[in-house]
Motif scaffolding. Structure first.
Motif, mmCIF file in Angstrom:
data_model
loop_
_atom_site.group_PDB
_atom_site.id
_atom_site.type_symbol
_atom_site.label_atom_id
_atom_site.label_comp_id
_atom_site.label_asym_id
_atom_site.label_seq_id
_atom_site.Cartn_x
_atom_site.Cartn_y
_atom_site.Cartn_z
ATOM 1 N N ARG A 1 28.562 42.637 36.913
ATOM 2 C CA ARG A 1 28.562 42.587 38.650
ATOM 3 C C ARG A 1 30.080 42.540 39.100
ATOM 4 O O ARG A 1 29.976 43.512 40.133
ATOM 5 C CB ARG A 1 28.671 41.360 39.489
ATOM 6 C CG ARG A 1 27.875 41.075 40.804
ATOM 7 C CD ARG A 1 27.514 39.135 40.759
ATOM 8 N NE ARG A 1 28.473 38.396 40.395
ATOM 9 C CZ ARG A 1 27.697 37.609 39.398
ATOM 10 N NH1 ARG A 1 27.534 37.877 38.550
ATOM 11 N NH2 ARG A 1 29.641 36.266 39.486
ATOM 12 N N THR A 2 31.183 42.545 38.882
ATOM 13 C CA THR A 2 32.617 42.914 39.696
ATOM 14 C C THR A 2 32.865 44.519 39.143
ATOM 15 O O THR A 2 32.647 44.576 40.171
ATOM 16 C CB THR A 2 33.392 42.373 38.179
ATOM 17 O OG1 THR A 2 33.456 40.745 37.923
ATOM 18 C CG2 THR A 2 34.725 42.870 38.448
ATOM 19 N N ARG A 3 32.232 44.491 37.860
ATOM 20 C CA ARG A 3 31.987 46.482 37.831
ATOM 21 C C ARG A 3 30.954 47.529 38.321
ATOM 22 O O ARG A 3 31.497 48.499 39.536
ATOM 23 C CB ARG A 3 31.535 47.009 36.738
ATOM 24 C CG ARG A 3 32.588 46.485 35.682
ATOM 25 C CD ARG A 3 31.927 47.031 34.362
ATOM 26 N NE ARG A 3 31.956 47.963 33.427
ATOM 27 C CZ ARG A 3 32.585 48.731 33.139
ATOM 28 N NH1 ARG A 3 34.246 48.128 32.204
ATOM 29 N NH2 ARG A 3 32.577 50.493 32.972
ATOM 30 N N ASN B 1 30.028 46.002 42.219
ATOM 31 C CA ASN B 1 29.493 45.655 43.440
ATOM 32 C C ASN B 1 31.164 46.596 44.128
ATOM 33 O O ASN B 1 32.160 46.600 43.486
ATOM 34 C CB ASN B 1 30.139 44.263 43.474
ATOM 35 C CG ASN B 1 28.996 43.554 43.537
ATOM 36 O OD1 ASN B 1 27.738 43.835 43.543
ATOM 37 N ND2 ASN B 1 29.047 42.035 43.420
ATOM 38 N N TRP C 1 32.793 41.718 48.167
ATOM 39 C CA TRP C 1 33.103 40.367 47.624
ATOM 40 C C TRP C 1 34.640 39.871 48.991
ATOM 41 O O TRP C 1 33.716 38.682 48.837
ATOM 42 C CB TRP C 1 33.851 40.209 46.581
ATOM 43 C CG TRP C 1 34.429 39.311 45.562
ATOM 44 C CD1 TRP C 1 33.872 39.021 45.022
ATOM 45 C CD2 TRP C 1 35.753 38.790 46.104
ATOM 46 N NE1 TRP C 1 34.741 37.888 44.843
ATOM 47 C CE2 TRP C 1 35.635 37.744 44.811
ATOM 48 C CE3 TRP C 1 36.763 39.307 46.922
ATOM 49 C CZ2 TRP C 1 37.208 37.000 45.301
ATOM 50 C CZ3 TRP C 1 38.073 38.523 47.184
ATOM 51 C CH2 TRP C 1 38.181 37.398 46.084
ATOM 52 N N THR D 1 38.675 50.550 42.208
ATOM 53 C CA THR D 1 37.929 48.970 41.662
ATOM 54 C C THR D 1 38.029 48.247 40.444
ATOM 55 O O THR D 1 38.383 49.217 39.604
ATOM 56 C CB THR D 1 36.111 49.100 41.812
ATOM 57 O OG1 THR D 1 35.561 49.668 43.088
ATOM 58 C CG2 THR D 1 35.100 47.780 42.107
ATOM 59 N N ASP E 1 28.751 34.122 43.175
ATOM 60 C CA ASP E 1 27.594 34.781 43.011
ATOM 61 C C ASP E 1 27.412 35.161 44.293
ATOM 62 O O ASP E 1 26.713 34.375 44.609
ATOM 63 C CB ASP E 1 26.952 34.538 41.693
ATOM 64 C CG ASP E 1 25.824 35.917 41.561
ATOM 65 O OD1 ASP E 1 25.732 36.932 42.218
ATOM 66 O OD2 ASP E 1 25.257 35.791 40.857
#
Length: 345
Positions: free
Chosen positions: A106-108, A110, A115, A150, A223
């Motif tokens: 998800r971090t990669r 979004n 966020w 990112t 999340d």
């Protein structure tokens, strides 16, 4: 401070610095296997940290290129940060629990602005003052205007399955799921006789779950796509009791130093959180938001000296504790309150 410590039985630890962090270092553990060295965690992605890891491996008689695998206790950057560089240099596999791998993915994927927007809304709903939330919105705007890349932590290629032995040739290392600090945090139980014949059951690589002199942060699992009301503190306390029952001869944590008497340390942490919950109940005789609770809780410094980012973490920890009280039936949300306030029952 010694950079490398030999714990015996083919296990060593390397102190890898964490830049601008009071923790100081991450203890990266090196475990010898029949197919080559395996790392448990890797440290922060920073040139000085990379140099320290490489130098530590050299002091252990191996190079980064010889690393066979990387086992990650949880996704935080002081543990998972250098995993990708290790894999690039060696071809090593990277293993992580599926729940934390999902966070990495998800971090990669979004967008950073999503966020920032989510966190600003979350802070506002917790009762944070507008001047505080405005700083986060300003940070979002600044990041977008500067075009910063990112954050893209390495995506693991193996899954750590709780209760199963990891595929480490010649070793017996079993995964123990210990959620709380993160959803997919794992401890790793080395089911082998202690090299110094200490009483107890093998050794435990405890990550951040069980530390000798500090308590790990227990906040909310953030999340944007999941509306589930989680109970991370309840998860953590349950996992603590499971680890205590293992009764390892020695604990090898990811910070500070190795120690014995895991059951005793577990009892201390359980008592600490019960005392904290009791203190919150006293505060909640008057309805308060999670932010107001955080302002009134005891931290390692006065609230007016806590920096911006740390206040966000404190508010998350306050809400995790009040959620635990609600689940236990000891507090409740005040109907119709906005932002939400809580009161003791």
């Amino acid at each position: 401070m010694t950079q490398v410590t030999d714990h015996g039985g083919g296990v060593r630890s390397i102190r890898v610095p964490i830049p601008d962090n009071p923790l100081g270092t991450t203890l990266v553990h090196l475990v010898d296997t029949d197919l080559g060295p395996v790392l448990i965690d890797t440290g922060w992605d920073d040139p000085a940290s990379w140099d320290a890891l490489a130098a530590g491996l050299t002091a252990c008689g191996v190079s980064v290129a010889e690393v066979h695998g990387v086992v990650i206790t949880h996704h935080h950057p002081d543990h998972h940060g250098l995993s990708g560089k290790v894999r690039e240099a060696s071809g090593a596999w990277i293993a992580m629990h599926a729940l934390d791998t999902a966070i990495v993915r998800r971090t990669r994927e979004n967008r950073p602005d999503r966020w920032f927007s989510y966190m600003a809304d979350k802070l506002a709903s917790s009762g944070a003052p507008e001047e505080h939330v405005a700083q986060l919105r300003a940070a979002r705007t600044a990041r977008l205007s500067t075009g910063l890349p990112t954050f893209a932590p390495a995506l693991p290629d193996r899954e750590i399955v709780p209760g199963e032995l990891l595929d480490l040739a010649g070793r017996r290392l079993r995964a123990i799921w210990t959620p709380g600090h993160t959803p997919g945090h794992v401890c790793l139980h080395l089911e082998e006789t202690h090299p110094a014949a200490l009483p107890g059951n093998g050794r435990l690589f405890s990550g951040d779950h069980l530390l000798p002199r500090i308590t790990p942060h227990i906040g909310l699992y953030e999340d944007p796509d999941d509306a589930t009301v989680a109970d991370p503190l309840g998860d953590y306390l349950d996992a603590l009791e499971r680890v205590g029952r293992l009764n390892p001869a020695e604990v090898l944590p990811a910070h500070q130093h190795a120690f014995t008497d895991a059951p005793g340390r577990v009892r201390e942490l359980l008592a600490h959180h019960e005392d904290r919950l009791t203190g919150l109940l006293a505060l909640l005789e008057t309805p308060l938001t999670a932010w107001q609770l955080a302002e009134r809780m005891e931290w390692n410094r006065p609230w007016d000296q806590i920096p911006f980012t740390s206040r966000n973490i404190a508010a998350s920890e306050a809400e995790a504790h009040v959620r635990r009280l609600v689940k236990l039936g000891r507090a409740e949300a005040v109907t119709g309150s906005d932002p939400v306030t809580y009161v003791a029952l």
